[in-house]
Motif scaffolding. Structure first.
Motif, PDB file in Angstrom:
ATOM      1  N   ASN A 225      65.896  92.726  48.060  1.00 42.25           N
ATOM      2  CA  ASN A 225      64.486  92.491  47.737  1.00 42.25           C
ATOM      3  C   ASN A 225      63.978  93.515  46.724  1.00 42.25           C
ATOM      4  O   ASN A 225      62.785  93.626  46.487  1.00 42.25           O
ATOM      5  CB  ASN A 225      63.646  92.575  49.030  1.00 42.25           C
ATOM      6  N   ARG A 226      64.899  94.235  46.103  1.00 46.51           N
ATOM      7  CA  ARG A 226      64.544  95.374  45.262  1.00 46.51           C
ATOM      8  C   ARG A 226      64.857  95.101  43.794  1.00 46.51           C
ATOM      9  O   ARG A 226      65.888  94.532  43.444  1.00 46.51           O
ATOM     10  CB  ARG A 226      65.323  96.601  45.743  1.00 46.51           C
TER      11      ARG A 226
ATOM     12  N   SER B  42      49.568  91.022  57.295  1.00 45.83           N
ATOM     13  CA  SER B  42      50.834  91.417  56.676  1.00 45.83           C
ATOM     14  C   SER B  42      50.599  92.306  55.463  1.00 45.83           C
ATOM     15  O   SER B  42      51.322  93.287  55.238  1.00 45.83           O
ATOM     16  CB  SER B  42      51.620  90.169  56.263  1.00 45.83           C
TER      17      SER B  42
ATOM     18  N   GLN C 193      61.831  94.214  56.605  1.00 46.85           N
ATOM     19  CA  GLN C 193      61.646  92.990  55.808  1.00 46.85           C
ATOM     20  C   GLN C 193      61.550  93.288  54.318  1.00 46.85           C
ATOM     21  O   GLN C 193      62.137  92.588  53.488  1.00 46.85           O
ATOM     22  CB  GLN C 193      60.376  92.278  56.274  1.00 46.85           C
ATOM     23  N   VAL C 194      60.823  94.351  53.965  1.00 43.74           N
ATOM     24  CA  VAL C 194      60.498  94.626  52.560  1.00 43.74           C
ATOM     25  C   VAL C 194      61.549  95.497  51.880  1.00 43.74           C
ATOM     26  O   VAL C 194      61.950  95.227  50.731  1.00 43.74           O
ATOM     27  CB  VAL C 194      59.107  95.292  52.457  1.00 43.74           C
TER      28      VAL C 194
ATOM     29  N   PHE D 113      59.473  96.176  45.271  1.00 39.76           N
ATOM     30  CA  PHE D 113      59.873  95.320  46.387  1.00 39.76           C
ATOM     31  C   PHE D 113      58.802  94.256  46.597  1.00 39.76           C
ATOM     32  O   PHE D 113      57.606  94.568  46.588  1.00 39.76           O
ATOM     33  CB  PHE D 113      59.998  96.134  47.678  1.00 39.76           C
ATOM     34  N   HIS D 114      59.199  93.025  46.814  1.00 39.98           N
ATOM     35  CA  HIS D 114      58.231  91.957  47.080  1.00 39.98           C
ATOM     36  C   HIS D 114      57.573  92.165  48.435  1.00 39.98           C
ATOM     37  O   HIS D 114      58.236  92.508  49.422  1.00 39.98           O
ATOM     38  CB  HIS D 114      58.924  90.591  47.030  1.00 39.98           C
ATOM     39  N   THR D 115      56.251  91.955  48.483  1.00 41.02           N
ATOM     40  CA  THR D 115      55.475  92.136  49.706  1.00 41.02           C
ATOM     41  C   THR D 115      54.517  90.957  49.893  1.00 41.02           C
ATOM     42  O   THR D 115      54.236  90.220  48.945  1.00 41.02           O
ATOM     43  CB  THR D 115      54.623  93.417  49.642  1.00 41.02           C
TER      44      THR D 115
ATOM     45  N   MET E  77      58.045  95.439  59.173  1.00 38.25           N
ATOM     46  CA  MET E  77      57.724  95.258  57.754  1.00 38.25           C
ATOM     47  C   MET E  77      58.694  96.063  56.888  1.00 38.25           C
ATOM     48  O   MET E  77      59.125  95.590  55.824  1.00 38.25           O
ATOM     49  CB  MET E  77      56.286  95.695  57.487  1.00 38.25           C
TER      50      MET E  77
ATOM     51  N   THR F 153      50.966  99.596  46.604  1.00 37.28           N
ATOM     52  CA  THR F 153      51.100  98.151  46.454  1.00 37.28           C
ATOM     53  C   THR F 153      50.184  97.684  45.338  1.00 37.28           C
ATOM     54  O   THR F 153      49.196  98.348  44.998  1.00 37.28           O
ATOM     55  CB  THR F 153      50.739  97.408  47.752  1.00 37.28           C
TER      56      THR F 153
ATOM     57  N   ALA G 154      52.037  96.165  54.944  1.00 35.53           N
ATOM     58  CA  ALA G 154      52.828  96.591  53.780  1.00 35.53           C
ATOM     59  C   ALA G 154      52.145  97.726  53.032  1.00 35.53           C
ATOM     60  O   ALA G 154      52.806  98.641  52.524  1.00 35.53           O
ATOM     61  CB  ALA G 154      53.062  95.395  52.851  1.00 35.53           C
TER      62      ALA G 154
END
Length: 412
Positions: free
Chosen positions: A403-404, A257, A397-398, A247-249, A394, A294, A261
């Motif tokens: 977003n996956r 932020s 959002q993530v 997932f983009h973070t 978050m 992450t 995440a």
């Protein structure tokens, strides 16, 4: 709190000094502001190749390791998508040896064709052993281009293809060196039983005569927001099916932020009390192992969930179970008790990371390179200031399906 002094040489080299007179040792860390994100997409793997080439001898010192070993020193290096980092630990009494060795490497490599040939073979063999011939070794060669479409994070540090290293010429090597390996594109940290005045004098003697180069202005394409789930299914000779979700973070350039995440990944998959491990390994026994983390990238990175699936479980069943846990977290958020636990884990990691002198030096260099060295002393406070509401925001959002990116890795 990590204390430091800072000065900049006339050639642009940033220098940080961290005095610690409780140890007889010194750590010497030099970070070059170049990683795999700075490569030409048709010439990837060069930052990592250079990590190897820098140990092949410099203009006036044909052997790097021998003089260092004679004074009781050790050294190593690593390359990431964002930086290339070289470090030495040695008795503080022999500190000048580190200045002599590293300044000569910055002044100029030997550019010996034999060294290039040898290191090309070493890197190619590493590519084969670690990425092509090892079970699940090519995951990042597949997952990065699945998640990234534009940004150069889409290839791994080792490079996109072996041929890029095989075809590297001496002209390519020279151009790379004189573009990035410059005093004005580097950060030097000296830590341990040293004084700031001592380091200043050694810097003036060994580094200040090295001329500055043309400033490197990084201009990379921004990765557009992902608008739909990306999937890829592959088969290989591996022991068990495996699942990878990315997932983009936010990246480290936006620290509040980023830390939020990062805590989200800890709630999901840090340790045996995390949600994924507790449910999927302990209770339901769908996975033999599972984790979340992450990528700690400077620019927007990834939150990755990965796990190997037990042999009698279908990948579809395992994937649905992961999705169910993610949906629950998005819907309900994180209880205060769970948040407090991962905050304490994160802060403990920070404290332990500051025990080692070399880690302190590396972290100072990394934060200085990102533009705000004092951020190293704000991390703990930022983590503690993260609320359940921020973490829930978050998560929403993530952890969205659009977003996956999902890599399904099937055992033949």
């Amino acid at each position: 709190m990590i204390h430091y002094q800072h000065f900049t040489l006339d050639n642009g080299l940033q220098v940080y000094v961290h005095e610690d007179h409780t140890t007889p040792m010194a750590a010497f860390n030099i970070l070059y502001n170049v990683g795999s994100r700075d490569e030409d997409e048709n010439r990837t793997g060069f930052a990592h190749l250079f990590e190897h080439l820098m140990f092949g001898g410099s203009r006036n010192i044909p052997s790097y390791d021998e003089p260092l070993q004679r004074v009781g020193g050790e050294n190593n290096a690593f390359t990431s998508p964002d930086i290339t980092n070289y470090y030495i630990t040695l008795p503080a009494a022999n500190l000048e040896t580190a200045f002599w060795l590293e300044s000569d490497r910055m002044l100029g490599l030997s550019f010996d064709p034999k060294v290039l040939e040898v290191q090309q073979k070493v890197v190619i063999e590493e590519f084969k052993q670690r990425y092509l011939n090892q079970p699940y070794g090519d995951v990042w060669l597949k997952l990065r281009p699945l998640a990234y479409k534009v940004h150069p994070y889409r290839w791994a540090t080792i490079g996109k293809d072996i041929s890029h290293i095989e075809q590297a010429t001496m002209d390519d090597v020279r151009a790379f060196f004189y573009k990035y390996y410059l005093p004005n594109n580097a950060v030097l940290v000296v830590a341990g039983d040293v004084t700031t005045e001592q380091v200043k004098q050694l810097c003036k003697k060994w580094f200040e005569p090295i001329p500055a180069g043309k400033p490197y202005a990084r201009q990379l394409p921004s990765e557009p927001a992902q608008t739909q789930e990306e999937t890829l299914t592959v088969e290989a000779n591996v022991p068990h099916d495996a699942l990878y979700m990315a997932f983009h973070t936010p990246g480290r350039q936006t620290p509040d932020s980023y830390h939020t995440a990062d805590l989200l990944s800890d709630v999901l998959g840090r340790g045996k009390s995390s949600r994924l491990y507790d449910r999927l390994v302990k209770q339901d026994q769908l996975f033999s192992n599972v984790a979340a983390y992450t990528t700690s990238s400077v620019e927007p990175g990834l939150l990755v969930i990965q796990g190997q699936i037990n042999g009698d479980v279908t990948l579809e069943t395992a994937e649905n179970a992961v999705r169910e846990i993610l949906d629950e977290l998005v819907a309900n958020g994180v209880p205060e008790a769970d948040l407090a636990k991962v905050k304490n884990q994160a802060e403990s990691s920070l404290v332990f990371s500051e025990v080692e002198l070399l880690n302190r030096a590396m972290n100072l260099a990394a934060y200085a390179n990102m533009g705000d060295v004092e951020e190293i002393n704000r991390e703990a406070e930022r983590i503690q200031n993260i609320s359940s509401d921020l973490l829930h925001t978050m998560a929403r959002q993530v952890l969205r399906s659009e977003n996956r990116s999902v890599l399904r890795y099937l055992a033949k």
